[in-house]
Design a protein around this motif. Structure first.
Motif, PDB file in Angstrom:
ATOM      1  N   LYS A   8      18.034  50.328  -9.223  1.00  0.00           N
ATOM      2  CA  LYS A   8      18.214  49.158 -10.085  1.00  0.00           C
ATOM      3  C   LYS A   8      19.671  48.723 -10.111  1.00  0.00           C
ATOM      4  O   LYS A   8      19.977  47.527 -10.045  1.00  0.00           O
ATOM      5  CB  LYS A   8      17.731  49.475 -11.504  1.00  0.00           C
ATOM      6  N   PHE A   9      20.587  49.689 -10.178  1.00  0.00           N
ATOM      7  CA  PHE A   9      22.012  49.346 -10.197  1.00  0.00           C
ATOM      8  C   PHE A   9      22.460  48.735  -8.874  1.00  0.00           C
ATOM      9  O   PHE A   9      23.236  47.781  -8.851  1.00  0.00           O
ATOM     10  CB  PHE A   9      22.857  50.578 -10.511  1.00  0.00           C
ATOM     11  N   ILE A  10      21.958  49.266  -7.780  1.00  0.00           N
ATOM     12  CA  ILE A  10      22.303  48.705  -6.469  1.00  0.00           C
ATOM     13  C   ILE A  10      21.745  47.292  -6.332  1.00  0.00           C
ATOM     14  O   ILE A  10      22.424  46.385  -5.846  1.00  0.00           O
ATOM     15  CB  ILE A  10      21.796  49.624  -5.343  1.00  0.00           C
ATOM     16  N   GLY A  11      20.522  47.074  -6.769  1.00  0.00           N
ATOM     17  CA  GLY A  11      19.924  45.740  -6.696  1.00  0.00           C
ATOM     18  C   GLY A  11      20.660  44.732  -7.549  1.00  0.00           C
ATOM     19  O   GLY A  11      20.869  43.586  -7.138  1.00  0.00           O
ATOM     20  N   ALA A  12      21.065  45.138  -8.749  1.00  0.00           N
ATOM     21  CA  ALA A  12      21.811  44.228  -9.613  1.00  0.00           C
ATOM     22  C   ALA A  12      23.175  43.908  -9.010  1.00  0.00           C
ATOM     23  O   ALA A  12      23.644  42.757  -9.078  1.00  0.00           O
ATOM     24  CB  ALA A  12      21.970  44.836 -11.002  1.00  0.00           C
ATOM     25  N   GLY A  13      23.795  44.894  -8.400  1.00  0.00           N
ATOM     26  CA  GLY A  13      25.081  44.641  -7.742  1.00  0.00           C
ATOM     27  C   GLY A  13      24.943  43.696  -6.570  1.00  0.00           C
ATOM     28  O   GLY A  13      25.790  42.824  -6.357  1.00  0.00           O
TER      29      GLY A  13
END
Length: 74
Positions: free
Chosen positions: A7-12
């Motif tokens: 999720k953090f990678i996708g948001a970034g």
């Protein structure tokens, strides 16, 4: 890979659109300053187009921010 990390990678990755927004706004206002320096009397004619371009460019950034929040908290 854990779901939280993904999720953090996708948001970034969704926020990479702000790089294009920054470049676009820089080009927009540098063009405005160059045009105003060459012909200050024509600034009222440019003003409408500058505001429309600014609003559309910022809207792209806001859409990217909303998508990033949906990925993080959705």
């Amino acid at each position: 890979m854990e779901a939280e990390a993904a999720k953090f990678i996708g948001a970034g990755l969704a926020m990479l659109a702000l790089l294009g927004v920054g470049i676009g706004l820089g080009n927009l206002f540098s063009g405005l300053y160059q045009a105003a320096a060459r012909n200050p009397a024509a600034i009222p004619a440019y003003r409408t187009f500058i505001f429309i371009g600014f609003a559309l460019t910022e809207a792209a950034g806001l859409f990217a921010l909303v998508i990033a929040f949906l990925i993080l908290f959705g």
